[in-house]
Design a protein around this motif. Structure first.
Motif, PDB file in Angstrom:
ATOM      1  N   ARG A 194       4.333 -30.346  16.678  1.00  0.00           N
ATOM      2  CA  ARG A 194       5.360 -29.820  17.575  1.00  0.00           C
ATOM      3  C   ARG A 194       5.730 -28.397  17.180  1.00  0.00           C
ATOM      4  O   ARG A 194       5.861 -27.516  18.036  1.00  0.00           O
ATOM      5  N   ALA A 195       5.896 -28.157  15.879  1.00  0.00           N
ATOM      6  CA  ALA A 195       6.209 -26.811  15.409  1.00  0.00           C
ATOM      7  C   ALA A 195       5.104 -25.829  15.783  1.00  0.00           C
ATOM      8  O   ALA A 195       5.364 -24.709  16.234  1.00  0.00           O
ATOM      9  N   ILE A 196       3.857 -26.249  15.609  1.00  0.00           N
ATOM     10  CA  ILE A 196       2.718 -25.368  15.892  1.00  0.00           C
ATOM     11  C   ILE A 196       2.605 -25.092  17.388  1.00  0.00           C
ATOM     12  O   ILE A 196       2.324 -23.963  17.802  1.00  0.00           O
ATOM     13  N   ALA A 197       2.840 -26.111  18.211  1.00  0.00           N
ATOM     14  CA  ALA A 197       2.796 -25.906  19.663  1.00  0.00           C
ATOM     15  C   ALA A 197       3.859 -24.911  20.095  1.00  0.00           C
ATOM     16  O   ALA A 197       3.594 -24.013  20.907  1.00  0.00           O
ATOM     17  N   TYR A 198       5.069 -25.029  19.558  1.00  0.00           N
ATOM     18  CA  TYR A 198       6.124 -24.079  19.913  1.00  0.00           C
ATOM     19  C   TYR A 198       5.836 -22.691  19.370  1.00  0.00           C
ATOM     20  O   TYR A 198       6.170 -21.680  19.999  1.00  0.00           O
ATOM     21  N   TYR A 199       5.206 -22.611  18.196  1.00  0.00           N
ATOM     22  CA  TYR A 199       4.803 -21.309  17.654  1.00  0.00           C
ATOM     23  C   TYR A 199       3.814 -20.626  18.596  1.00  0.00           C
ATOM     24  O   TYR A 199       3.933 -19.433  18.889  1.00  0.00           O
ATOM     25  N   HIS A 200       2.836 -21.377  19.097  1.00  0.00           N
ATOM     26  CA  HIS A 200       1.879 -20.807  20.055  1.00  0.00           C
ATOM     27  C   HIS A 200       2.594 -20.352  21.327  1.00  0.00           C
ATOM     28  O   HIS A 200       2.291 -19.277  21.864  1.00  0.00           O
ATOM     29  N   LEU A 201       3.521 -21.142  21.821  1.00  0.00           N
ATOM     30  CA  LEU A 201       4.268 -20.755  23.015  1.00  0.00           C
ATOM     31  C   LEU A 201       5.047 -19.464  22.774  1.00  0.00           C
ATOM     32  O   LEU A 201       5.073 -18.575  23.626  1.00  0.00           O
ATOM     33  N   LEU A 202       5.664 -19.365  21.622  1.00  0.00           N
ATOM     34  CA  LEU A 202       6.451 -18.175  21.286  1.00  0.00           C
ATOM     35  C   LEU A 202       5.548 -16.945  21.208  1.00  0.00           C
ATOM     36  O   LEU A 202       5.883 -15.878  21.745  1.00  0.00           O
ATOM     37  N   ARG A 203       4.418 -17.076  20.574  1.00  0.00           N
ATOM     38  CA  ARG A 203       3.505 -15.950  20.369  1.00  0.00           C
ATOM     39  C   ARG A 203       2.833 -15.522  21.673  1.00  0.00           C
ATOM     40  O   ARG A 203       2.585 -14.324  21.874  1.00  0.00           O
ATOM     41  N   GLU A 204       2.555 -16.463  22.559  1.00  0.00           N
ATOM     42  CA  GLU A 204       1.775 -16.161  23.757  1.00  0.00           C
ATOM     43  C   GLU A 204       2.630 -15.898  24.993  1.00  0.00           C
ATOM     44  O   GLU A 204       2.255 -15.079  25.837  1.00  0.00           O
ATOM     45  N   TYR A 205       3.778 -16.568  25.100  1.00  0.00           N
ATOM     46  CA  TYR A 205       4.564 -16.490  26.335  1.00  0.00           C
ATOM     47  C   TYR A 205       5.895 -15.768  26.155  1.00  0.00           C
ATOM     48  O   TYR A 205       6.719 -15.749  27.069  1.00  0.00           O
ATOM     49  N   CYS A 206       6.094 -15.177  24.999  1.00  0.00           N
ATOM     50  CA  CYS A 206       7.271 -14.350  24.745  1.00  0.00           C
ATOM     51  C   CYS A 206       6.816 -13.003  24.182  1.00  0.00           C
ATOM     52  O   CYS A 206       5.727 -12.907  23.610  1.00  0.00           O
ATOM     53  N   GLU A 207       7.654 -12.011  24.337  1.00  0.00           N
ATOM     54  CA  GLU A 207       7.325 -10.703  23.785  1.00  0.00           C
ATOM     55  C   GLU A 207       7.450 -10.725  22.258  1.00  0.00           C
ATOM     56  O   GLU A 207       8.091 -11.617  21.693  1.00  0.00           O
ATOM     57  N   PRO A 208       6.851  -9.762  21.565  1.00  0.00           N
ATOM     58  CA  PRO A 208       7.004  -9.703  20.114  1.00  0.00           C
ATOM     59  C   PRO A 208       8.478  -9.647  19.725  1.00  0.00           C
ATOM     60  O   PRO A 208       9.295  -9.061  20.433  1.00  0.00           O
ATOM     61  N   TYR A 209       8.794 -10.244  18.600  1.00  0.00           N
ATOM     62  CA  TYR A 209      10.189 -10.369  18.188  1.00  0.00           C
ATOM     63  C   TYR A 209      10.823  -9.013  17.887  1.00  0.00           C
ATOM     64  O   TYR A 209      10.266  -8.185  17.176  1.00  0.00           O
ATOM     65  N   ASP A 210      11.995  -8.807  18.477  1.00  0.00           N
ATOM     66  CA  ASP A 210      12.782  -7.613  18.201  1.00  0.00           C
ATOM     67  C   ASP A 210      14.234  -7.977  17.917  1.00  0.00           C
ATOM     68  O   ASP A 210      14.863  -7.392  17.063  1.00  0.00           O
ATOM     69  N   SER A 211      14.763  -8.961  18.660  1.00  0.00           N
ATOM     70  CA  SER A 211      16.139  -9.401  18.435  1.00  0.00           C
ATOM     71  C   SER A 211      16.289 -10.854  18.839  1.00  0.00           C
ATOM     72  O   SER A 211      15.512 -11.371  19.658  1.00  0.00           O
ATOM     73  N   ASP A 212      17.301 -11.509  18.310  1.00  0.00           N
ATOM     74  CA  ASP A 212      17.545 -12.916  18.611  1.00  0.00           C
ATOM     75  C   ASP A 212      17.936 -13.142  20.070  1.00  0.00           C
ATOM     76  O   ASP A 212      17.831 -14.267  20.570  1.00  0.00           O
ATOM     77  N   SER A 213      18.370 -12.100  20.744  1.00  0.00           N
ATOM     78  CA  SER A 213      18.830 -12.259  22.126  1.00  0.00           C
ATOM     79  C   SER A 213      17.696 -12.224  23.151  1.00  0.00           C
ATOM     80  O   SER A 213      17.924 -12.494  24.336  1.00  0.00           O
ATOM     81  N   GLN A 214      16.488 -11.901  22.723  1.00  0.00           N
ATOM     82  CA  GLN A 214      15.348 -11.893  23.651  1.00  0.00           C
ATOM     83  C   GLN A 214      15.106 -13.281  24.236  1.00  0.00           C
ATOM     84  O   GLN A 214      15.567 -14.293  23.701  1.00  0.00           O
ATOM     85  N   LEU A 215      14.319 -13.325  25.314  1.00  0.00           N
ATOM     86  CA  LEU A 215      13.937 -14.600  25.904  1.00  0.00           C
ATOM     87  C   LEU A 215      12.991 -15.353  24.977  1.00  0.00           C
ATOM     88  O   LEU A 215      11.987 -14.809  24.512  1.00  0.00           O
ATOM     89  N   GLY A 216      13.336 -16.609  24.735  1.00  0.00           N
ATOM     90  CA  GLY A 216      12.460 -17.488  23.979  1.00  0.00           C
ATOM     91  C   GLY A 216      11.729 -18.433  24.914  1.00  0.00           C
ATOM     92  O   GLY A 216      11.394 -18.077  26.042  1.00  0.00           O
ATOM     93  N   VAL A 217      11.494 -19.661  24.456  1.00  0.00           N
ATOM     94  CA  VAL A 217      10.780 -20.655  25.260  1.00  0.00           C
ATOM     95  C   VAL A 217      11.726 -21.798  25.621  1.00  0.00           C
ATOM     96  O   VAL A 217      12.744 -22.004  24.959  1.00  0.00           O
ATOM     97  N   PRO A 218      11.403 -22.562  26.675  1.00  0.00           N
ATOM     98  CA  PRO A 218      12.180 -23.776  26.950  1.00  0.00           C
ATOM     99  C   PRO A 218      11.986 -24.786  25.816  1.00  0.00           C
ATOM    100  O   PRO A 218      10.843 -25.119  25.469  1.00  0.00           O
ATOM    101  N   ILE A 219      13.060 -25.250  25.241  1.00  0.00           N
ATOM    102  CA  ILE A 219      13.000 -26.198  24.133  1.00  0.00           C
ATOM    103  C   ILE A 219      13.288 -27.601  24.652  1.00  0.00           C
ATOM    104  O   ILE A 219      14.350 -27.865  25.215  1.00  0.00           O
ATOM    105  N   VAL A 220      12.324 -28.496  24.458  1.00  0.00           N
ATOM    106  CA  VAL A 220      12.494 -29.904  24.811  1.00  0.00           C
ATOM    107  C   VAL A 220      12.487 -30.701  23.513  1.00  0.00           C
ATOM    108  O   VAL A 220      11.470 -30.765  22.822  1.00  0.00           O
ATOM    109  N   ARG A 221      13.614 -31.309  23.179  1.00  0.00           N
ATOM    110  CA  ARG A 221      13.764 -32.033  21.919  1.00  0.00           C
ATOM    111  C   ARG A 221      13.491 -33.519  22.058  1.00  0.00           C
ATOM    112  O   ARG A 221      13.177 -34.181  21.071  1.00  0.00           O
ATOM    113  N   ASP A 222      13.670 -34.052  23.242  1.00  0.00           N
ATOM    114  CA  ASP A 222      13.648 -35.495  23.433  1.00  0.00           C
ATOM    115  C   ASP A 222      12.615 -35.888  24.474  1.00  0.00           C
ATOM    116  O   ASP A 222      12.187 -35.083  25.304  1.00  0.00           O
ATOM    117  N   PHE A 223      12.250 -37.166  24.431  1.00  0.00           N
ATOM    118  CA  PHE A 223      11.375 -37.722  25.453  1.00  0.00           C
ATOM    119  C   PHE A 223      12.254 -38.127  26.630  1.00  0.00           C
ATOM    120  O   PHE A 223      12.743 -39.253  26.729  1.00  0.00           O
TER     121      PHE A 223
END
Length: 454
Positions: free
Chosen positions: A136-165
């Protein structure tokens, strides 16, 4: 700015997290035992082992497509055998919507385990739960790296987080800071279970490797250096024949390799063999080849290409400790520890170049002002030391799916390729892939990445 018009040819095939929880009750039920939960994992692990298409690690087709669009390859010199090769990243944009869906499918299966496994008392239970948190961590890491811009600030757009089934959950995008916190916690959770059984692939060392990549991506240089140092101490660099054997191996996990695709031969071998031929239809650029200034003294010179500048490297994705020696050196440089950074990169080069003499700060080549990367990950002007480190990374990780993300991480340079009288330009926004169209249409408030429209 030019826009890419992307379409969902068949919407139900391209749905991302809007469909990933779409589980009906027609003869289906949530697993109950550790063996049943384990089966969810081994579906994904089997894809990795046999080189099948997997969102967790690239197979040869994935490597081929992400490699040949970079500045390592010359589109203009592509021969007839490479007619199907993508010409630039814009050729692949629509396909990335399907990858988004696949990553959330991994998250779905991990969530089923994390939310429903009744016990984590036995060693088998702990292996299953630790692997679920890891993927799960690795899948979200890929989403962050591929579907978000490079990190500059915490306020940037991240990914949709789904914690539960939860079949009804349709989240909008979190902030980058929230995404980072969630992923970091999952990595720590995964490590707490100390998975050691190799059959689960994502053992403690492999999780640490992805954790180091994650810290490196978000520019947490202290933690990137700390974890990378742990990895290289345990798995020191190889040289000579041992290094060559590792790099030429298709199916064996040897040397400093922690995780790889194609661990076993199987039905994907024909696809693999075809891709090894197709990539040779597009020669490498002279600019890339000229980075090997030591020529045959550099062991990677003959391993990477032949005299016609055609690829010789085996298209197998690997996670190996060599990468973390490079992360260690670069992290030290960003932390202002230039002496340590130079020592680490000298150590690295001594394992790749015969009769190597350590470079001093006064020996470093001047920055190439004609190169595509002129700023570092912090947005600062490239220094000779960082250029040396990045050049070593470029040579070492060539044909392993790294270069596109190096360009994204270091300034997202605009560059173009020409073929048949047409010009194909990689624009800055194209380094960040679009969220699927169907998700944007269905989830109210879900924000698309800049540069894309319906």
């Amino acid at each position: 700015m030019k826009k890419i018009l992307f379409v969902a040819v068949i919407a139900w095939m391209l749905g991302g997290c809007t469909k990933y929880l779409d589980v009906k009750t027609y003869g289906k039920a949530v697993p109950q035992t550790s063996e049943e939960f384990s089966a969810l994992l081994h579906t994904h692990l089997n894809d990795v082992d046999y080189g099948l298409s997997s969102p967790l690690i690239d197979n040869s087709s994935d490597l081929l497509s992400i490699e040949v669009i970079t500045d390592n390859f010359s589109v203009a010199l592509t021969t007839a055998g490479g007619a199907t090769l993508p010409k630039y990243v814009g050729s692949m944009i629509n396909n990335k919507q399907g990858r988004y869906q696949k990553l959330y499918s991994v998250i779905r299966d991990a969530n089923i385990i994390i939310n429903n496994m009744p016990s984590i008392s036995s060693p088998e239970d702990r292996n299953v739960m630790g692997t679920a948190y890891a993927i799960r961590a690795i899948a979200y890491y890929h989403l962050l790296r591929e579907y978000c811009e490079p990190y500059d600030s915490d306020s940037q757009l991240g990914v949709p987080i789904v914690r539960d089934f939860d079949m009804e959950e349709r989240p909008v995008r979190s902030t980058y800071g929230q995404s980072i916190a969630f992923i970091a916690n999952d990595f720590e959770k995964a490590l707490s279970f100390k998975v050691s059984d190799e059959i689960y692939r994502y053992t403690e060392d492999v999780v640490k490797a992805y954790q180091a990549r994650f810290y490196f991506w978000i520019k947490d240089w202290d933690n990137a250096a700390r974890v990378s140092n742990e990895i290289v101490k345990k798995h020191p660099l190889l040289d000579g024949k041992a290094y060559m054997d590792m790099m030429l191996s298709k199916n064996e996990k040897v040397g400093t390799v922690l995780l790889k695709s194609y661990l076993f031969p199987g039905n994907a071998d024909a696809e693999f063999n075809s891709n090894q031929l197709v990539i040779q239809a597009r020669p490498l650029t002279k600019e890339f080849v000229d980075l090997f200034v030591e020529k045959e003294r550099d062991i990677r010179y003959v391993l990477s290409f032949d005299e016609r500048r055609l690829n010789q490297k085996v298209l197998v994705s690997k996670v190996r400790s060599d990468e973390f020696q490079l992360i260690l050196a670069e992290s030290y440089a960003h932390l202002g520890k230039n002496d340590l950074a130079l020592a680490e990169i000298n150590l690295f080069r001594s394992k790749r170049i015969l009769q190597y003499v350590n470079l001093t700060a006064n020996d470093l080549p001047a920055v190439n002002e004609l190169g595509n990367i002129l700023t570092d990950a912090e947005g600062k002007a490239l220094t000779p030391l960082l250029q040396l480190i990045l050049n070593e990374r470029r040579k070492e990780l060539y044909a392993e799916g790294d270069r596109f993300f190096e360009l994204k991480r270091n300034g997202r340079p605009i560059f173009w390729a020409a073929e048949n009288g047409l010009k194909y330009t990689t624009e800055k926004y194209m380094y960040t892939f679009p969220l699927p169209r169907v998700d944007i249409e269905v989830v109210r408030g879900l924000i698309q990445n800049e540069g894309y429209k319906l």
